[in-house]
Design a protein around this motif. Structure first.
Motif, PDB file in Angstrom:
ATOM      1  N   ILE A  80       0.932  -1.241  -0.045  1.00  0.00           N
ATOM      2  CA  ILE A  80       0.031   0.265  -0.120  1.00  0.00           C
ATOM      3  C   ILE A  80       0.772   1.221  -0.134  1.00  0.00           C
ATOM      4  N   THR A  81       1.984   1.294   0.753  1.00  0.00           N
ATOM      5  CA  THR A  81       3.045   2.290   0.738  1.00  0.00           C
ATOM      6  C   THR A  81       3.464   2.542  -0.513  1.00  0.00           C
ATOM      7  N   ASN A  82       3.669   1.487  -1.296  1.00  0.00           N
ATOM      8  CA  ASN A  82       4.352   1.677  -2.690  1.00  0.00           C
ATOM      9  C   ASN A  82       3.268   1.977  -3.855  1.00  0.00           C
ATOM     10  N   GLY A  83       2.180   2.006  -3.306  1.00  0.00           N
ATOM     11  CA  GLY A  83       1.143   2.350  -4.349  1.00  0.00           C
ATOM     12  C   GLY A  83       0.189   1.007  -4.900  1.00  0.00           C
ATOM     13  N   GLN A 107     -10.824  -2.573  13.490  1.00  0.00           N
ATOM     14  CA  GLN A 107     -11.069  -1.246  14.031  1.00  0.00           C
ATOM     15  C   GLN A 107      -9.619  -0.413  13.988  1.00  0.00           C
ATOM     16  N   LEU A 108      -8.707  -1.273  14.283  1.00  0.00           N
ATOM     17  CA  LEU A 108      -7.155  -0.550  14.132  1.00  0.00           C
ATOM     18  C   LEU A 108      -6.855  -0.277  12.685  1.00  0.00           C
ATOM     19  N   LEU A 109      -7.234  -1.247  11.897  1.00  0.00           N
ATOM     20  CA  LEU A 109      -7.085  -0.628  10.404  1.00  0.00           C
ATOM     21  C   LEU A 109      -7.821   0.492  10.002  1.00  0.00           C
ATOM     22  N   GLN A 110      -8.992   0.443  10.408  1.00  0.00           N
ATOM     23  CA  GLN A 110     -10.042   1.760  10.113  1.00  0.00           C
ATOM     24  C   GLN A 110      -9.231   2.833  10.676  1.00  0.00           C
ATOM     25  N   LEU A 113      -5.770   3.206   8.263  1.00  0.00           N
ATOM     26  CA  LEU A 113      -5.703   3.172   6.819  1.00  0.00           C
ATOM     27  C   LEU A 113      -6.761   4.476   6.229  1.00  0.00           C
ATOM     28  N   PRO A 114      -6.135   4.908   5.212  1.00  0.00           N
ATOM     29  CA  PRO A 114      -7.337   5.966   4.461  1.00  0.00           C
ATOM     30  C   PRO A 114      -8.529   5.149   4.313  1.00  0.00           C
ATOM     31  N   MET A 115      -9.603   6.003   4.150  1.00  0.00           N
ATOM     32  CA  MET A 115     -10.957   5.454   4.192  1.00  0.00           C
ATOM     33  C   MET A 115     -11.305   4.975   2.809  1.00  0.00           C
ATOM     34  N   THR A 119     -12.329   0.916   2.727  1.00  0.00           N
ATOM     35  CA  THR A 119     -13.664   0.941   1.981  1.00  0.00           C
ATOM     36  C   THR A 119     -13.565  -0.287   0.985  1.00  0.00           C
ATOM     37  N   THR A 120     -12.279  -0.114   0.342  1.00  0.00           N
ATOM     38  CA  THR A 120     -12.063  -1.276  -0.916  1.00  0.00           C
ATOM     39  C   THR A 120     -11.964  -2.491  -0.064  1.00  0.00           C
ATOM     40  N   MET A 121     -11.234  -2.710   0.937  1.00  0.00           N
ATOM     41  CA  MET A 121     -10.988  -3.722   1.709  1.00  0.00           C
ATOM     42  C   MET A 121     -12.246  -4.575   2.230  1.00  0.00           C
ATOM     43  N   LEU A 122     -13.338  -3.727   2.820  1.00  0.00           N
ATOM     44  CA  LEU A 122     -14.523  -4.010   3.295  1.00  0.00           C
ATOM     45  C   LEU A 122     -15.180  -4.724   2.213  1.00  0.00           C
TER      46      LEU A 122
END
Length: 147
Positions: A80-83, A107-110, A113-115, A119-122
């Protein structure tokens, strides 16, 4: 005058050219399909998650699960950091699947992580869960229809 072997060679060459032409045509049709990339990506996710589920069902020690969890989190964060958000999200989903307390991890990831990424992950997790719920029903239907 062409002999029998010459005729055979010409027919073999024409057949080979026609086969290659068909392959090129079919590949072009497949790639021009508007849903090709989406379907390809979904198949890769399903394959990835199925392999995780099969490895999770195999008896693993707590240490092995912990190492797998940490490597998946690290790979996800790095990608994710690398794009490469798509691959990073897949690794984070793998970590959630083997996590003992997925709600706390979510909860930690929420919060970290950017929203849009969260959201994509969910959405991907929901698609995976929906496909897993449908899978046993399809298998049962196939088993009863063959009887």
């Amino acid at each position: 005058m062409i002999g029998v072997s010459g005729t055979f060679k010409v027919l073999a060459a024409i057949s080979g050219i026609l086969f290659m032409g068909y392959c090129v045509y079919f590949d072009k049709q497949r790639r021009s399909d508007p849903d090709f990339k989406r379907k390809l990506h979904e198949r890769r996710i399903q394959r990835s998650l199925a392999s995780v589920k099969s490895t999770a069902s195999v008896s693993m020690s707590e240490r092995d699960v912990e190492v797998y969890f940490m490597t998946q989190i690290h790979k996800g964060e790095t990608l994710i950091t690398n794009g490469d958000v798509e691959a990073g999200v897949e690794h984070l989903i793998n970590a959630i699947l083997v996590c003992g307390q997925p709600s706390k991890l979510l909860q930690l990831l929420q919060s970290t992580l950017p929203m849009d990424i969260f959201t994509t992950m969910l959405i991907k997790m929901h698609a995976y869960e929906a496909s897993q719920r449908c899978l046993p029903v399809l298998v049962d239907d196939e088993a009863t229809s063959s009887l």
